[in-house]
Write an enzyme that holds these catalytic residues in place. Structure first.
Site, PDB file in Angstrom:
ATOM      1  N   SER A 246     123.924 -30.312 -69.198  1.00 31.27           N
ATOM      2  CA  SER A 246     123.623 -29.202 -70.174  1.00 31.27           C
ATOM      3  C   SER A 246     122.682 -29.837 -71.341  1.00 31.27           C
ATOM      4  O   SER A 246     122.936 -31.102 -71.687  1.00 31.27           O
ATOM      5  CB  SER A 246     125.036 -28.616 -70.800  1.00 31.27           C
TER       6      SER A 246
ATOM      7  N   TYR B 184     133.001 -29.632 -75.328  1.00 28.00           N
ATOM      8  CA  TYR B 184     132.156 -29.619 -74.018  1.00 28.00           C
ATOM      9  C   TYR B 184     131.113 -30.450 -74.006  1.00 28.00           C
ATOM     10  O   TYR B 184     130.505 -30.732 -73.038  1.00 28.00           O
ATOM     11  CB  TYR B 184     131.922 -28.014 -74.165  1.00 28.00           C
TER      12      TYR B 184
END
Length: 241
Positions: free
Chosen positions: A145, A158
Site C-alpha cells: 500500500s 496497518y
C-alpha cells in the site's frame, strides 16, 4: 476490461482475497491474458460468484474458501491449485485486514496480532506452502500500500505492516547485473560474475530484453496510473553496506 495480449497462456495464478475489488481485478486480468485463475476468500458464496463471473468471460477458474491465517485452509488453497493444474506460475498475496483505527499506543494486543498474522505472516507462510509447486521462472507478487511509504494516523499500524511487506519483498528478491559493454568490467570478471549468480535465486544475470520489457510496460496503457515513480529493474539487487 479490454485485453489485447495473451502473455500468460498455459500459466496458473493463485490470488488470495480475490472475489472482490483489487484481487478479483487481478485474477480477471491474469485470466484474460491466458492464465488459469485460482481465486479465494473467506465466504463460499463470494467464491462461487467470482468463479461463475470469471468462467463467463472464458477464463479457466476454480475457487477455494480460504482465510489466509488458517493454516489448513491456506494449504488447501495451494493443494487445490496443484491438484487441478499441476503447478503454480503466479502467486499473488493480496489479503489484508485493518480491524481498527486506534492509534498504536491504544491498540489492543489481539488487534496487533491480527494485523501481523494477516498482513505479514500469512504472506510468508503462503509462500512456504507454495514453494514446492512454483516452477522455474514463477512470479510472486505481494500487494502492499502507499500507506507503507506515507503512514496515516488512523491507519498507523496497518501502514507499519505494509512497510514490512516492502522489506519482505526485498529479502526474497535476487541481486543481479545486466551484461552490457558498459558493465563488461564487472560481468566479464569471473569472480564477480560467479558471486552475483551464486547470490541470485534465479541463477542468471539480467538481460537487455528485461530492460526493454519494462520500458514497453511503462509506455503502455497498462502503466497509465504510474507516474513520478522510480522503477528499479535490477532483479532486486541491493547495495552492500
Amino acid at each position: 476490461m479490454e485485453v489485447r495480449c495473451r502473455r500468460l497462456e498455459g500459466k496458473v495464478a493463485v490470488v488470495t482475497a480475490s472475489t472482490q475489488g483489487i484481487g478479483l481485478a487481478i485474477a480477471e486480468r491474469l485470466g484474460l491474458e491466458g492464465a488459469a485463475a485460482v481465486v479465494s476468500s473467506r465466504k463460499q458464496r463470494n467464491v462461487e460468484e467470482a468463479v461463475e463471473g470469471l468462467k463467463a468471460k472464458g477464463i479457466a477458474a476454480v475457487g477455494v474458501v480460504c482465510h489466509v491465517s488458517d493454516a489448513r485452509q491456506r494449504r488447501n488453497l495451494i493443494d487445490t491449485a496443484a491438484k487441478n493444474f499441476g503447478h503454480i506460475d503466479i502467486l499473488v498475496s493480496n489479503a489484508a485486514a485493518n480491524p481498527t483505527v486506534d492509534g498504536i499506543l491504544e491498540m489492543k494486543e489481539a488487534v496487533l496480532d491480527k494485523l501481523w498474522d494477516i498482513n505479514v505472516k500469512a504472506s510468508i507462510l503462503l509462500l512456504q506452502d507454495a514453494a514446492s509447486h512454483l516452477r522455474k521462472g514463477s512470479s510472486v507478487i505481494i500487494i502492499s500500500s502507499i500507506g507503507g511509504y506515507n503512514p496515516n494516523k488512523g491507519l498507523a499500524m496497518y501502514c507499519v505492516t505494509k512497510t514490512a511487506l516492502f522489506c519482505l519483498t526485498k529479502a526474497l528478491a535476487a541481486p543481479g547485473f545486466v551484461p552490457t559493454r558498459f558493465a563488461s568490467f564487472l560481468t566479464t570478471n569471473e569472480t564477480i560474475r560467479k558471486d552475483v549468480i551464486d547470490r541470485t535465486p534465479l541463477k542468471r544475470l539480467g538481460s537487455v530484453e528485461d530492460m526493454a520489457a519494462a520500458a514497453a510496460f511503462l509506455a503502455s496503457d497498462d502503466a497509465s496510473f504510474i507516474t513520478a515513480e522510480t522503477i528499479v529493474v535490477a532483479g532486486g539487487m541491493q547495495s552492500r553496506l
